[in-house]
Each structure stands twice: as C-alpha cells, then as structure tokens.
Design an enzyme around this catalytic site. Structure first.
Site, PDB file in Angstrom:
ATOM      1  N   THR A   1      47.128  -3.383  27.938  1.00 38.99           N
ATOM      2  CA  THR A   1      47.661  -4.732  27.899  1.00 38.99           C
ATOM      3  C   THR A   1      48.238  -5.022  26.527  1.00 38.99           C
ATOM      4  O   THR A   1      47.913  -4.353  25.553  1.00 38.99           O
ATOM      5  CB  THR A   1      46.570  -5.777  28.207  1.00 38.99           C
ATOM      6  N   ASP A   2      49.089  -6.018  26.465  1.00 37.55           N
ATOM      7  CA  ASP A   2      49.654  -6.473  25.199  1.00 37.55           C
ATOM      8  C   ASP A   2      48.725  -7.491  24.559  1.00 37.55           C
ATOM      9  O   ASP A   2      47.752  -7.936  25.167  1.00 37.55           O
ATOM     10  CB  ASP A   2      51.025  -7.105  25.431  1.00 37.55           C
ATOM     11  N   ALA A   3      49.053  -7.890  23.357  1.00 40.14           N
ATOM     12  CA  ALA A   3      48.271  -8.890  22.633  1.00 40.14           C
ATOM     13  C   ALA A   3      48.187 -10.181  23.432  1.00 40.14           C
ATOM     14  O   ALA A   3      49.176 -10.639  24.008  1.00 40.14           O
ATOM     15  CB  ALA A   3      48.891  -9.156  21.268  1.00 40.14           C
TER      16      ALA A   3
ATOM     17  N   VAL B   1      46.801 -10.863  26.275  1.00 40.07           N
ATOM     18  CA  VAL B   1      46.810 -10.778  27.740  1.00 40.07           C
ATOM     19  C   VAL B   1      45.380 -10.764  28.267  1.00 40.07           C
ATOM     20  O   VAL B   1      44.519 -10.073  27.742  1.00 40.07           O
ATOM     21  CB  VAL B   1      47.567  -9.515  28.203  1.00 40.07           C
TER      22      VAL B   1
END
Length: 64
Positions: free
Chosen positions: A51-53, A55
């Site tokens: 996941t991205d930051a 999320v």
C-alpha cells in the site's frame, strides 16, 4: 519451521506504506516488531500486496 497466514486490518494514517523503509514507519516494520515482542524471535513478514502512504486496509493477507 512453519508458515503462518494472517489477515490484517489497519488504519494506515501514520504509516508510509506497507514496505519497511529506513527512517519511516511502515506496516511491515510494525508487525515485525509486534511479532518480536510476542515471540522473542525475528520473523520477516511478507504481504500479498503493498500500500501507499496513508492507505487503510481491510483483510490484507500476509504470512510470516
């Protein structure tokens, strides 16, 4: 040695994504630290996805 599968749910607001990164909090590093505190052993956690930051996740699969 055995492999344990788990499903995770988390609020990603304070994390800089799934993958361990030097100097930044990550979901992977938090889980590995919790496993170390619980078992006294180092366990590498592998996520089924990243996941991205910031999320959030519901039912993310990982194993260690």
């Amino acid at each position: 040695m055995r492999t344990v599968r788990t499903e995770l749910a988390y609020d990603g607001s304070r994390f800089h994504g799934w993958q361990r990164q030097d100097g930044f909090p990550s979901v992977q590093a938090a889980i590995e630290a919790a496993l170390l505190a619980l078992t006294g052993e180092h366990a590498g956690v592998i996520g089924a996805g990243r996941t991205d930051a910031g999320v959030h996740a519901l039912r993310q699969v990982a194993h260690f």
